[in-house]
Write an enzyme that holds these catalytic residues in place. Sequence first.
Site, PDB file in Angstrom:
ATOM      1  N   ASP A  31       0.871  -1.183   0.000  1.00  0.00           N
ATOM      2  CA  ASP A  31       0.000   0.000   0.000  1.00  0.00           C
ATOM      3  C   ASP A  31       0.905   1.230   0.000  1.00  0.00           C
ATOM      4  OD1 ASP A  31      -2.314   1.644   0.265  1.00  0.00           O
ATOM      5  OD2 ASP A  31      -2.002   1.761   2.417  1.00  0.00           O
ATOM      6  N   SER A  32       0.291   2.383  -0.248  1.00  0.00           N
ATOM      7  CA  SER A  32       1.037   3.643  -0.180  1.00  0.00           C
ATOM      8  C   SER A  32       1.494   3.923   1.252  1.00  0.00           C
ATOM      9  CB  SER A  32       0.137   4.787  -0.622  1.00  0.00           C
ATOM     10  OG  SER A  32      -0.954   4.896   0.277  1.00  0.00           O
ATOM     11  N   CYS A  94      -4.328  -1.216  -2.204  1.00  0.00           N
ATOM     12  CA  CYS A  94      -4.439   0.230  -2.356  1.00  0.00           C
ATOM     13  C   CYS A  94      -5.325   0.500  -3.572  1.00  0.00           C
ATOM     14  CB  CYS A  94      -3.040   0.801  -2.565  1.00  0.00           C
ATOM     15  SG  CYS A  94      -2.998   2.573  -2.875  1.00  0.00           S
ATOM     16  N   GLU A 173      -2.251   7.820   8.808  1.00  0.00           N
ATOM     17  CA  GLU A 173      -0.791   7.661   8.831  1.00  0.00           C
ATOM     18  C   GLU A 173      -0.205   8.196  10.139  1.00  0.00           C
ATOM     19  OE1 GLU A 173       1.672   6.411   6.384  1.00  0.00           O
ATOM     20  OE2 GLU A 173      -0.130   5.338   5.797  1.00  0.00           O
ATOM     21  N   CYS A 205     -10.919   3.483  -0.044  1.00  0.00           N
ATOM     22  CA  CYS A 205      -9.489   3.665   0.219  1.00  0.00           C
ATOM     23  C   CYS A 205      -9.177   2.795   1.421  1.00  0.00           C
ATOM     24  CB  CYS A 205      -9.195   5.135   0.525  1.00  0.00           C
ATOM     25  SG  CYS A 205      -7.550   5.422   1.231  1.00  0.00           S
ATOM     26  N   HIS A 207      -7.132   2.964   3.750  1.00  0.00           N
ATOM     27  CA  HIS A 207      -6.870   3.632   5.033  1.00  0.00           C
ATOM     28  C   HIS A 207      -8.173   3.856   5.818  1.00  0.00           C
ATOM     29  CE1 HIS A 207      -2.932   4.592   3.317  1.00  0.00           C
ATOM     30  NE2 HIS A 207      -2.547   5.110   4.474  1.00  0.00           N
TER      31      HIS A 207
END
Length: 282
Positions: A31-32, A94, A173, A205, A207
């Site tokens: 993932d990012s 992602c 994050e 997404c 996240h």
Amino acid sequence: MQYRFCSRQYRLRERVDMNSERWERPIGVFDSGIGGISVLRELRALMPNENFIFYGDSRHAPYGTKSLEEVRRLSCADAAYLKALGIKALVVACNTATSAAIRILREKYADMPVIGIEPALKPAVQLSEYPRVLVLATPMTLREEKFQALMQAHHKEADIIPLPCPGLVEYVERGETEGPALERFLVELFAEYMEHPVDCVVLGCTHYPFVRGAIQKVLGAHVKILDGGKGTARETKRQLRERALLNLSQEKGRVVLLNSLESENLRMLGYRLLNAKKEEKI
Ligand code: DGL
């Protein structure tokens, strides 16, 4: 089980035994950043005896507000890094990287299953008669061809409202998955939908499942919230079975967490996110 956020040299020494049977090798997940751990949780729940290497590119997060070329370049680098570690399959955990690069990655790694993720619009439109569905995702995911085609395919079945959420990934994050600042951000983002409620929210997404509780609180308990993690895990299992790549071991698999940022805080956060139950506060 091991949790490691470690230096590049150290990581390269952690290569998988290339003499092992192919089905014994780990599944690579990237993932990012750390959001993809929401998909890793589903993968582990469905296939507890598989080994996983998760790579989060937090150094370059967020991807969703970068250019298409940049996200393609970063996604190819993430995949190449995992491939060099001897993985048997790749899960692109992602939505943004999937929209930008899944075709390129499938061409490049035709020798192994490459599974992507997309917003769970299909189950959302089936929830009721012509539901009002809010799709939360990064600007890139919503802009790209893949989502546009998905929306086109379902536009007669529901009132589909795509809502780009720049800034939300950064909360996750930072490990800020609840609290007044996040709620203020969401209240502003959802102002329109608090006045004109929706039936369902799709978390497009990886996240966002980590802020599901805050989203539910702001939009109300009546709103159904869906994400694509379980579907991706099921598809991964299907493809592994099809290619006789399922791990036959009876033992619990190993999970290695890697990140492009070496930070103790991130290491702890990754661990917390991986073990938190969906309903639990983290
Ligand atoms: N977690 C990612 C996704 O599913 C991307 C977030 C970002 O880096 O912008 O879209």
